[in-house]
Scaffold this motif. Structure first.
Motif, PDB file in Angstrom:
ATOM      1  N   ALA A  98     -16.330  13.126 -11.745  1.00 34.08           N
ATOM      2  CA  ALA A  98     -15.097  12.497 -11.265  1.00 34.08           C
ATOM      3  C   ALA A  98     -13.883  13.247 -11.806  1.00 34.08           C
ATOM      4  O   ALA A  98     -13.931  13.827 -12.895  1.00 34.08           O
ATOM      5  N   ALA A  99     -12.825  13.246 -11.031  1.00 37.94           N
ATOM      6  CA  ALA A  99     -11.526  13.824 -11.365  1.00 37.94           C
ATOM      7  C   ALA A  99     -11.461  15.342 -11.182  1.00 37.94           C
ATOM      8  O   ALA A  99     -10.389  15.925 -11.332  1.00 37.94           O
ATOM      9  N   LYS A 100     -12.546  15.998 -10.829  1.00 33.13           N
ATOM     10  CA  LYS A 100     -12.500  17.434 -10.540  1.00 33.13           C
ATOM     11  C   LYS A 100     -11.934  17.634  -9.143  1.00 33.13           C
ATOM     12  O   LYS A 100     -12.062  16.781  -8.273  1.00 33.13           O
ATOM     13  N   GLU A 101     -11.338  18.787  -8.924  1.00 32.38           N
ATOM     14  CA  GLU A 101     -10.798  19.136  -7.618  1.00 32.38           C
ATOM     15  C   GLU A 101     -11.174  20.563  -7.273  1.00 32.38           C
ATOM     16  O   GLU A 101     -11.298  21.410  -8.165  1.00 32.38           O
ATOM     17  N   ILE A 102     -11.356  20.804  -5.983  1.00 34.22           N
ATOM     18  CA  ILE A 102     -11.538  22.161  -5.476  1.00 34.22           C
ATOM     19  C   ILE A 102     -10.312  22.437  -4.614  1.00 34.22           C
ATOM     20  O   ILE A 102     -10.051  21.723  -3.636  1.00 34.22           O
ATOM     21  N   ALA A 103      -9.545  23.456  -4.996  1.00 35.36           N
ATOM     22  CA  ALA A 103      -8.304  23.782  -4.296  1.00 35.36           C
ATOM     23  C   ALA A 103      -8.582  24.173  -2.847  1.00 35.36           C
ATOM     24  O   ALA A 103      -9.708  24.512  -2.479  1.00 35.36           O
ATOM     25  N   GLU A 104      -7.530  24.148  -2.058  1.00 37.32           N
ATOM     26  CA  GLU A 104      -7.684  24.473  -0.639  1.00 37.32           C
ATOM     27  C   GLU A 104      -8.353  25.834  -0.460  1.00 37.32           C
ATOM     28  O   GLU A 104      -8.020  26.800  -1.152  1.00 37.32           O
ATOM     29  N   HIS A 105      -9.292  25.868   0.459  1.00 38.09           N
ATOM     30  CA  HIS A 105     -10.045  27.081   0.768  1.00 38.09           C
ATOM     31  C   HIS A 105     -10.586  26.970   2.182  1.00 38.09           C
ATOM     32  O   HIS A 105     -10.449  25.940   2.832  1.00 38.09           O
ATOM     33  N   LYS A 106     -11.229  28.041   2.668  1.00 35.00           N
ATOM     34  CA  LYS A 106     -11.839  28.077   3.994  1.00 35.00           C
ATOM     35  C   LYS A 106     -13.234  28.673   3.851  1.00 35.00           C
ATOM     36  O   LYS A 106     -13.438  29.580   3.047  1.00 35.00           O
ATOM     37  N   ALA A 107     -14.157  28.171   4.652  1.00 36.96           N
ATOM     38  CA  ALA A 107     -15.489  28.774   4.722  1.00 36.96           C
ATOM     39  C   ALA A 107     -15.532  29.690   5.943  1.00 36.96           C
ATOM     40  O   ALA A 107     -14.904  29.403   6.966  1.00 36.96           O
TER      41      ALA A 107
ATOM     42  N   GLU B 262     -24.567  10.979  -3.262  1.00 35.67           N
ATOM     43  CA  GLU B 262     -24.157   9.904  -4.171  1.00 35.67           C
ATOM     44  C   GLU B 262     -22.731  10.166  -4.618  1.00 35.67           C
ATOM     45  O   GLU B 262     -22.268  11.294  -4.641  1.00 35.67           O
ATOM     46  N   GLY B 263     -22.027   9.089  -4.934  1.00 38.71           N
ATOM     47  CA  GLY B 263     -20.648   9.192  -5.396  1.00 38.71           C
ATOM     48  C   GLY B 263     -19.656   9.020  -4.265  1.00 38.71           C
ATOM     49  O   GLY B 263     -19.965   8.476  -3.205  1.00 38.71           O
ATOM     50  N   ARG B 264     -18.446   9.515  -4.512  1.00 34.91           N
ATOM     51  CA  ARG B 264     -17.374   9.412  -3.520  1.00 34.91           C
ATOM     52  C   ARG B 264     -16.427  10.578  -3.704  1.00 34.91           C
ATOM     53  O   ARG B 264     -16.007  10.887  -4.829  1.00 34.91           O
ATOM     54  N   VAL B 265     -16.088  11.228  -2.599  1.00 35.86           N
ATOM     55  CA  VAL B 265     -15.158  12.356  -2.599  1.00 35.86           C
ATOM     56  C   VAL B 265     -14.135  12.154  -1.494  1.00 35.86           C
ATOM     57  O   VAL B 265     -14.377  11.428  -0.532  1.00 35.86           O
ATOM     58  N   THR B 266     -12.999  12.820  -1.643  1.00 37.18           N
ATOM     59  CA  THR B 266     -11.966  12.803  -0.618  1.00 37.18           C
ATOM     60  C   THR B 266     -11.681  14.236  -0.196  1.00 37.18           C
ATOM     61  O   THR B 266     -11.387  15.085  -1.035  1.00 37.18           O
ATOM     62  N   PHE B 267     -11.792  14.487   1.105  1.00 38.24           N
ATOM     63  CA  PHE B 267     -11.450  15.780   1.677  1.00 38.24           C
ATOM     64  C   PHE B 267     -10.057  15.685   2.266  1.00 38.24           C
ATOM     65  O   PHE B 267      -9.736  14.726   2.978  1.00 38.24           O
ATOM     66  N   ASP B 268      -9.212  16.659   1.955  1.00 41.34           N
ATOM     67  CA  ASP B 268      -7.911  16.776   2.596  1.00 41.34           C
ATOM     68  C   ASP B 268      -8.031  17.906   3.607  1.00 41.34           C
ATOM     69  O   ASP B 268      -8.267  19.061   3.241  1.00 41.34           O
TER      70      ASP B 268
ATOM     71  N   ARG C 140     -11.385  16.359  -3.569  1.00 43.90           N
ATOM     72  CA  ARG C 140     -11.183  15.630  -4.824  1.00 43.90           C
ATOM     73  C   ARG C 140     -12.410  14.763  -5.059  1.00 43.90           C
ATOM     74  O   ARG C 140     -12.833  14.009  -4.174  1.00 43.90           O
ATOM     75  N   PHE C 141     -12.953  14.841  -6.246  1.00 42.88           N
ATOM     76  CA  PHE C 141     -14.128  14.050  -6.598  1.00 42.88           C
ATOM     77  C   PHE C 141     -13.648  12.761  -7.265  1.00 42.88           C
ATOM     78  O   PHE C 141     -13.223  12.769  -8.406  1.00 42.88           O
ATOM     79  N   VAL C 142     -13.720  11.676  -6.523  1.00 44.65           N
ATOM     80  CA  VAL C 142     -13.236  10.377  -6.975  1.00 44.65           C
ATOM     81  C   VAL C 142     -14.209   9.774  -7.985  1.00 44.65           C
ATOM     82  O   VAL C 142     -13.807   9.129  -8.950  1.00 44.65           O
ATOM     83  N   GLU C 143     -15.494   9.986  -7.759  1.00 50.17           N
ATOM     84  CA  GLU C 143     -16.568   9.541  -8.665  1.00 50.17           C
ATOM     85  C   GLU C 143     -17.462  10.737  -8.956  1.00 50.17           C
ATOM     86  O   GLU C 143     -17.425  11.732  -8.233  1.00 50.17           O
ATOM     87  N   ASP C 144     -18.285  10.630 -10.002  1.00 46.11           N
ATOM     88  CA  ASP C 144     -19.320  11.631 -10.199  1.00 46.11           C
ATOM     89  C   ASP C 144     -20.104  11.703  -8.893  1.00 46.11           C
ATOM     90  O   ASP C 144     -20.499  10.661  -8.341  1.00 46.11           O
TER      91      ASP C 144
END
Length: 107
Positions: free
Chosen positions: A44-53, A63-69, A94-98
């Motif tokens: 939880a609380a980790k973030e991956i900055a904007e990127h492109k695949a 498992e858990g919860r994440v938010t994609f912007d 953004r990783f809201v939970e583990d």
């Protein structure tokens, strides 16, 4: 020592990690010329900055919860949800939970 990647026909366990989540690291499960599948594990609380695949991407929340912007919207993804991003779509996470995600990239 080479990293093991699943071979054709090999079963890979992607069930939720539960109590083992905190001790588990991100692992590439399958890698071929055109496909890569990884289990992404983040606290939880980790973030991956904007990127492109380069290619299309699917993300399944194991498992858990994440938010994609993405595209000016915030999209919450929770256990059991499958999420798709087209190639070259800018996004951040953004990783809201583990959390543990099954991420599939076309290469």
């Amino acid at each position: 020592m080479a990293i093991h990647h699943a071979q054709a026909g090999e079963i890979v366990d992607v069930r939720p990690l539960a109590d083992a989540l905190a001790q588990t690291k991100t692992t590439t499960l399958v890698k071929t010329e055109h496909l890569e599948v990884l289990r992404l594990v983040m606290p939880a609380a980790k973030e991956i900055a904007e990127h492109k695949a380069k290619g299309d991407v699917t993300i399944q929340c194991l498992e858990g919860r994440v938010t994609f912007d993405v595209g000016g919207k915030s999209i919450d993804v929770t256990q059991g949800d499958l999420f798709y991003l087209p190639a070259k779509e800018p996004h951040s996470v953004r990783f809201v939970e583990d959390s543990s995600l099954l991420v599939t990239f076309s290469l």
